[in-house]
Motif scaffolding. Structure first.
Motif, short mmCIF file in Angstrom:
data_model
loop_
_atom_site.label_atom_id
_atom_site.label_comp_id
_atom_site.label_asym_id
_atom_site.label_seq_id
_atom_site.Cartn_x
_atom_site.Cartn_y
_atom_site.Cartn_z
N SER A 1 -29.30 9.19 -68.61
CA SER A 1 -29.85 8.06 -69.36
C SER A 1 -30.04 6.81 -68.52
O SER A 1 -30.74 5.90 -68.95
N LYS A 2 -29.44 6.76 -67.35
CA LYS A 2 -29.44 5.51 -66.61
C LYS A 2 -29.36 5.79 -65.11
O LYS A 2 -28.73 6.75 -64.68
N VAL A 3 -30.00 4.93 -64.33
CA VAL A 3 -29.91 5.01 -62.88
C VAL A 3 -29.16 3.77 -62.40
O VAL A 3 -29.55 2.65 -62.72
N SER A 4 -28.08 3.98 -61.67
CA SER A 4 -27.39 2.83 -61.08
C SER A 4 -27.82 2.73 -59.62
O SER A 4 -28.08 3.73 -58.97
N ILE A 5 -27.89 1.52 -59.15
CA ILE A 5 -28.38 1.27 -57.80
C ILE A 5 -27.19 0.97 -56.89
O ILE A 5 -26.33 0.15 -57.21
N GLN A 6 -27.18 1.65 -55.74
CA GLN A 6 -26.16 1.40 -54.72
C GLN A 6 -26.86 0.84 -53.49
O GLN A 6 -27.86 1.39 -53.03
N VAL A 7 -26.33 -0.25 -52.97
CA VAL A 7 -26.92 -0.91 -51.81
C VAL A 7 -25.94 -0.80 -50.64
O VAL A 7 -24.75 -1.01 -50.80
N GLY A 8 -26.47 -0.45 -49.49
CA GLY A 8 -25.67 -0.38 -48.28
C GLY A 8 -26.39 -1.09 -47.15
O GLY A 8 -27.61 -1.20 -47.15
N VAL A 9 -25.63 -1.61 -46.20
CA VAL A 9 -26.21 -2.32 -45.07
C VAL A 9 -25.66 -1.75 -43.78
O VAL A 9 -24.47 -1.49 -43.67
N LEU A 10 -26.56 -1.53 -42.83
CA LEU A 10 -26.18 -1.09 -41.49
C LEU A 10 -26.71 -2.11 -40.50
O LEU A 10 -27.77 -2.69 -40.71
N ILE A 11 -25.97 -2.31 -39.41
CA ILE A 11 -26.40 -3.27 -38.40
C ILE A 11 -26.46 -2.60 -37.04
O ILE A 11 -25.89 -1.52 -36.84
N LYS A 12 -27.16 -3.24 -36.12
CA LYS A 12 -27.24 -2.76 -34.75
C LYS A 12 -27.29 -3.98 -33.85
O LYS A 12 -28.18 -4.82 -33.99
#
Length: 86
Positions: free
Chosen positions: A14-25
């Protein structure tokens, strides 16, 4: 820097949850990595947090401005809405 957004579908579909991730270089590094690694002073604090709070801490220490995160999420929402229409 990479901002990764992923939609996770709820068990009842019924629902989509959003996951945010960050990578650096950094300058001479060849691969992207999380902002908080083994040698970072906040590493053990990160390990003791629940996944959502750990993700927020990673974003905070990445240096990404919240405005950029919001923009990325809006773009993801637009793409997701297009997929649903098809």
């Amino acid at each position: 820097m990479k901002v990764k957004v992923e939609g996770v579908l709820a068990d009842d579909l019924s629902k989509v949850s959003i996951q945010v991730g960050v990578l650096i270089k950094d300058g001479k590094e060849e691969e992207f990595r999380p902002p908080i690694g083994l040698t970072h002073p906040k590493y053990w604090k990160l390990k003791n947090l629940d996944p959502e709070k750990a993700s927020l801490l990673q974003i905070q220490y990445s240096g990404v401005h919240p405005k950029q995160i919001r923009k990325t999420i809006r773009e993801f929402d637009k793409l997701h809405a297009l997929e649903i229409q098809d």
